[in-house]
Design a protein around this motif. Structure first.
Motif, short mmCIF file in Angstrom:
data_model
loop_
_atom_site.label_atom_id
_atom_site.label_comp_id
_atom_site.label_asym_id
_atom_site.label_seq_id
_atom_site.Cartn_x
_atom_site.Cartn_y
_atom_site.Cartn_z
N GLY A 68 4.87 1.82 21.70
CA GLY A 68 4.70 2.16 20.29
C GLY A 68 3.63 1.32 19.62
O GLY A 68 2.85 1.82 18.80
N LEU A 69 3.60 0.03 19.95
CA LEU A 69 2.57 -0.83 19.37
C LEU A 69 1.17 -0.46 19.87
O LEU A 69 0.20 -0.56 19.11
N ALA A 70 1.08 0.00 21.11
CA ALA A 70 -0.21 0.49 21.62
C ALA A 70 -0.64 1.74 20.85
O ALA A 70 -1.82 1.89 20.51
N VAL B 246 -9.89 3.06 11.42
CA VAL B 246 -11.03 2.22 11.03
C VAL B 246 -12.34 2.98 11.18
O VAL B 246 -13.26 2.81 10.39
N ASN B 247 -12.41 3.84 12.19
CA ASN B 247 -13.67 4.53 12.49
C ASN B 247 -13.87 5.83 11.72
O ASN B 247 -14.92 6.45 11.85
N THR B 248 -12.88 6.29 10.96
CA THR B 248 -13.04 7.52 10.18
C THR B 248 -13.06 7.18 8.70
O THR B 248 -12.35 6.27 8.26
N PRO B 249 -13.83 7.90 7.94
CA PRO B 249 -13.86 7.65 6.50
C PRO B 249 -12.51 7.97 5.85
O PRO B 249 -11.78 8.86 6.31
N THR B 250 -12.18 7.27 4.80
CA THR B 250 -10.90 7.46 4.11
C THR B 250 -10.80 8.85 3.51
O THR B 250 -9.71 9.40 3.41
N GLU B 251 -11.93 9.44 3.13
CA GLU B 251 -11.91 10.77 2.54
C GLU B 251 -11.44 11.82 3.55
O GLU B 251 -10.82 12.82 3.19
N LEU B 252 -11.74 11.62 4.82
CA LEU B 252 -11.35 12.60 5.84
C LEU B 252 -9.90 12.43 6.27
O LEU B 252 -9.17 13.41 6.41
N MET B 253 -9.50 11.19 6.52
CA MET B 253 -8.17 10.97 7.08
C MET B 253 -7.72 9.55 6.75
O MET B 253 -8.48 8.59 6.88
N ASP B 254 -6.46 9.44 6.35
CA ASP B 254 -5.86 8.12 6.11
C ASP B 254 -4.58 8.04 6.92
O ASP B 254 -3.62 8.76 6.65
N LEU B 255 -4.58 7.21 7.93
CA LEU B 255 -3.44 7.10 8.85
C LEU B 255 -2.55 5.90 8.55
O LEU B 255 -1.75 5.51 9.39
N ALA B 256 -2.68 5.32 7.38
CA ALA B 256 -1.92 4.11 7.07
C ALA B 256 -0.42 4.37 7.11
O ALA B 256 0.34 3.57 7.67
N THR B 257 0.03 5.47 6.54
CA THR B 257 1.46 5.76 6.52
C THR B 257 1.99 6.02 7.92
O THR B 257 3.07 5.54 8.29
N VAL B 258 1.24 6.75 8.71
CA VAL B 258 1.66 7.05 10.09
C VAL B 258 1.74 5.76 10.90
O VAL B 258 2.69 5.56 11.67
N ARG B 259 0.76 4.88 10.70
CA ARG B 259 0.76 3.61 11.44
C ARG B 259 1.97 2.75 11.07
O ARG B 259 2.59 2.14 11.95
N VAL B 260 2.31 2.71 9.79
CA VAL B 260 3.47 1.92 9.36
C VAL B 260 4.75 2.49 9.95
O VAL B 260 5.61 1.74 10.43
N VAL B 261 4.88 3.81 9.96
CA VAL B 261 6.08 4.44 10.52
C VAL B 261 6.19 4.16 12.01
O VAL B 261 7.27 3.81 12.51
N SER C 265 8.85 1.31 16.37
CA SER C 265 8.71 0.50 17.58
C SER C 265 9.49 -0.81 17.48
O SER C 265 10.22 -1.18 18.41
N LEU C 266 9.34 -1.50 16.37
CA LEU C 266 10.06 -2.76 16.21
C LEU C 266 11.56 -2.51 16.02
O LEU C 266 12.38 -3.33 16.44
N GLY C 267 11.92 -1.39 15.42
CA GLY C 267 13.34 -1.03 15.31
C GLY C 267 13.97 -0.82 16.68
O GLY C 267 15.12 -1.21 16.92
N ILE C 268 13.22 -0.20 17.59
CA ILE C 268 13.71 -0.01 18.96
C ILE C 268 13.92 -1.36 19.64
O ILE C 268 14.92 -1.57 20.32
N LEU C 269 12.99 -2.27 19.44
CA LEU C 269 13.14 -3.60 20.04
C LEU C 269 14.32 -4.35 19.44
O LEU C 269 15.11 -4.97 20.18
N ILE C 270 14.50 -4.28 18.14
CA ILE C 270 15.64 -4.95 17.51
C ILE C 270 16.95 -4.33 17.98
O ILE C 270 17.93 -5.05 18.25
#
Length: 86
Positions: A41-43, A53-68, A73-78
């Motif tokens: 999951g971390l990979a 990082v390589n795509t402009p923010t106007e096209l795609m923002d993956l911040a929410t997906v990355r946080v989820v 992943s960390l929930g599985i480890l815990i």
């Protein structure tokens, strides 16, 4: 420069996940399984960060997906750490 760091982090997480899951297959210790799944999951999180990082923010923002992905992943480890301590 940031994309190189994220790409190297992705490769490192993939290597860690591979080594942990290989050790689980050999030894059968379930804590290795939980740790290996977490590193998969971390990979994925680092790969998404590289794309983000390589795509402009106007096209795609993956911040929410990355946080989820990182929370899951960390929930599985815990969960695995808690389950193995019983």
């Amino acid at each position: 420069m940031a994309s190189i760091v994220y790409a190297l982090s992705t490769l490192t997480c993939i290597a860690c996940a591979y080594l942990l899951l290989r050790s689980f297959k050999k030894n059968g210790t379930r804590l290795l399984l939980w740790s290996g799944i977490c590193f998969v999951g971390l990979a994925l999180n680092n790969a998404l960060a590289t794309i983000d990082v390589n795509t402009p923010t106007e096209l795609m923002d993956l911040a929410t997906v990355r946080v989820v992905v990182s929370i899951v992943s960390l929930g599985i480890l815990i969960y695995g750490l808690t389950w193995e301590s019983i």
